[in-house]
Design an enzyme around this catalytic site. Structure first.
Site, mmCIF file in Angstrom:
data_model
loop_
_atom_site.group_PDB
_atom_site.id
_atom_site.type_symbol
_atom_site.label_atom_id
_atom_site.label_comp_id
_atom_site.label_asym_id
_atom_site.label_seq_id
_atom_site.Cartn_x
_atom_site.Cartn_y
_atom_site.Cartn_z
ATOM 1 N N HIS A 105 56.003 12.946 16.708
ATOM 2 C CA HIS A 105 54.558 12.619 16.474
ATOM 3 C C HIS A 105 53.896 12.292 17.713
ATOM 4 C CE1 HIS A 105 51.587 10.797 13.282
ATOM 5 N NE2 HIS A 105 51.111 10.366 14.418
ATOM 6 N N CYS A 110 44.477 4.533 16.665
ATOM 7 C CA CYS A 110 45.518 3.598 15.671
ATOM 8 C C CYS A 110 44.290 2.339 15.784
ATOM 9 C CB CYS A 110 46.661 3.519 16.368
ATOM 10 S SG CYS A 110 47.742 2.276 15.850
ATOM 11 N N ASN A 137 45.685 11.875 17.636
ATOM 12 C CA ASN A 137 46.781 13.063 17.690
ATOM 13 C C ASN A 137 46.794 14.268 18.577
ATOM 14 O OD1 ASN A 137 48.780 11.721 15.288
ATOM 15 N ND2 ASN A 137 46.596 11.513 14.614
ATOM 16 N N HIS A 173 50.547 11.357 20.358
ATOM 17 C CA HIS A 173 49.175 11.071 20.472
ATOM 18 C C HIS A 173 48.947 11.323 22.104
ATOM 19 C CE1 HIS A 173 47.682 8.606 17.032
ATOM 20 N NE2 HIS A 173 49.328 8.850 16.726
#
Length: 370
Positions: free
Chosen positions: A278, A311, A320, A280
């Site tokens: 995951h 975030c 992302n 960013h």
């Protein structure tokens, strides 16, 4: 190409691709709609059939699909977990109307994506954007073959999610003690106790649970995070019954080198088939980091359409990796995703207009501005 008109740039770009890659031609025409066929014809892009290549064109996007991957160690299929509706929107300061969220998810459901994270059953005091979680969960059309997990940080959130119709959940841990306290208001050890309750209840009801480990490659408060710490937290989540562990570069500081070192450590305890990444894109390393993970045996990648996200507890962290950019790269590597890039771009265009934002996807920017 300076001030060359966009139409000329378009033709020149395609002609260069033709010289370098020799697309197949007439055999593709039947698979395209009239507008796409017209575009190819006008650009003189049809060429004799050349075995080993295929073309898919969507609007102004042309992706070369290699029949065999040009890099070693890559999986044949990559599952994309779309996190835009949850992770992507949660940081938006202006509350997105519930009907827009529902329409957004319904559009994503028609792209070929098999997993779409819908919302988060957290306190509206902490994340106001997710206050309509029940309405969103009940309002979406759940398409066959598509899973709709939701984030549930505690047992109360889990029960609310189940009551709203959730059939898959996820829990969100951290490899950083400071981030855990900022994000979920408890220590790592305390969070593990809460997650064990949630996952145990989920397993009792045959509801799959996924685990997130944030700050896997760096923390906004502590800086570097050791691979061993990421491994410890991941092992705890996997051991309590999470079927998949998503390793998050929450602030986007990772590089292929740090990704490799972290995965080497985690994969000593957890098989690659039970891991996801995951990433960013704060420092522009997301796609490079994902490619590194794929070469190490990972075949599940989280992303957000239009590069939505950030975030709330990591100032300066960008969104992302864009789903459009991820698909474009995977298509170019000849890896199957089952996802229609053009439909994803349309969904991204819809949500960006709805929240009055410019897409962060390079592919979408290049295509819509061509």
């Amino acid at each position: 190409m300076g001030n060359v008109p966009s139409a000329v740039k378009h033709c020149l770009s395609y002609q260069q691709l033709l010289r370098e890659h020799l697309w197949i031609g007439d055999s593709v025409a039947g698979a395209l709609d009239p507008a796409q066929t017209s575009l190819l014809t006008n650009l003189h892009c049809f060429q004799p059939d050349v075995s080993g290549f295929s073309v898919s064109l969507a609007g102004t996007v042309a992706c070369i699909h290699w029949e065999t991957s040009q890099l070693s160690g890559l999986p044949e299929f990559v599952k994309i977990v779309e996190v835009g509706p949850r992770d992507g929107l949660q940081n938006e300061k202006v509350i997105v109307p519930t009907d827009i969220k529902i329409e957004f998810i319904n559009r994503l459901s028609q792209t070929g994506l098999s997993v779409i994270e819908v919302t988060s059953f957290v306190s509206s005091r902490w994340v106001p954007q997710m206050a309509d979680h029940t309405e969103v969960m009940k309002g979406i059309h759940q398409y066959p073959g598509v899973r709709y997990p939701v984030l549930t940080p505690n047992l109360q959130g889990f029960h609310h999610a189940v009551a709203a119709g959730a059939t898959e959940i996820s829990v969100f841990g951290a490899a950083s003690e400071s981030f855990s306290k900022k994000n979920i208001n408890c220590s790592i050890e305390e969070s593990m106790g809460k997650f064990e309750e949630v996952v145990k209840s989920a397993r009792h009801m045959n509801i799959p649970a996924r685990g997130y480990v944030s700050c896997a490659l760096g923390c906004p408060y502590e800086g570097s995070i050791t691979p061993q710490k990421v491994t410890e937290v991941s092992k705890r989540l996997y051991g309590m019954g999470c079927y998949e562990i998503s390793l998050g570069d929450t602030i986007g500081v990772g590089t292929p080198g740090s990704m490799k070192r972290m995965l080497e450590s985690v994969m000593k305890e957890i098989p690659p088939g039970a891991l996801a990444v995951h990433c960013h894109d704060t420092y522009g390393q997301a796609l490079a980091n994902i490619l590194t993970a794929l070469q190490m045996g990972i075949n599940v990648v989280d992303s957000a359409v239009s590069g939505l996200g950030g975030c709330p507890y990591a100032k300066g962290a960008s969104g992302n990796v864009a789903t459009e950019d991820l698909i474009y790269m995977l298509n170019g590597l000849g890896l199957n995703t089952g996802v229609n890039l053009y439909k994803v771009m349309e969904a991204g265009d819809f949500i960006c207009k709805a929240v009055n934002k410019t897409t962060n996807s390079k592919v979408a920017q290049a295509s819509f501005n061509a």
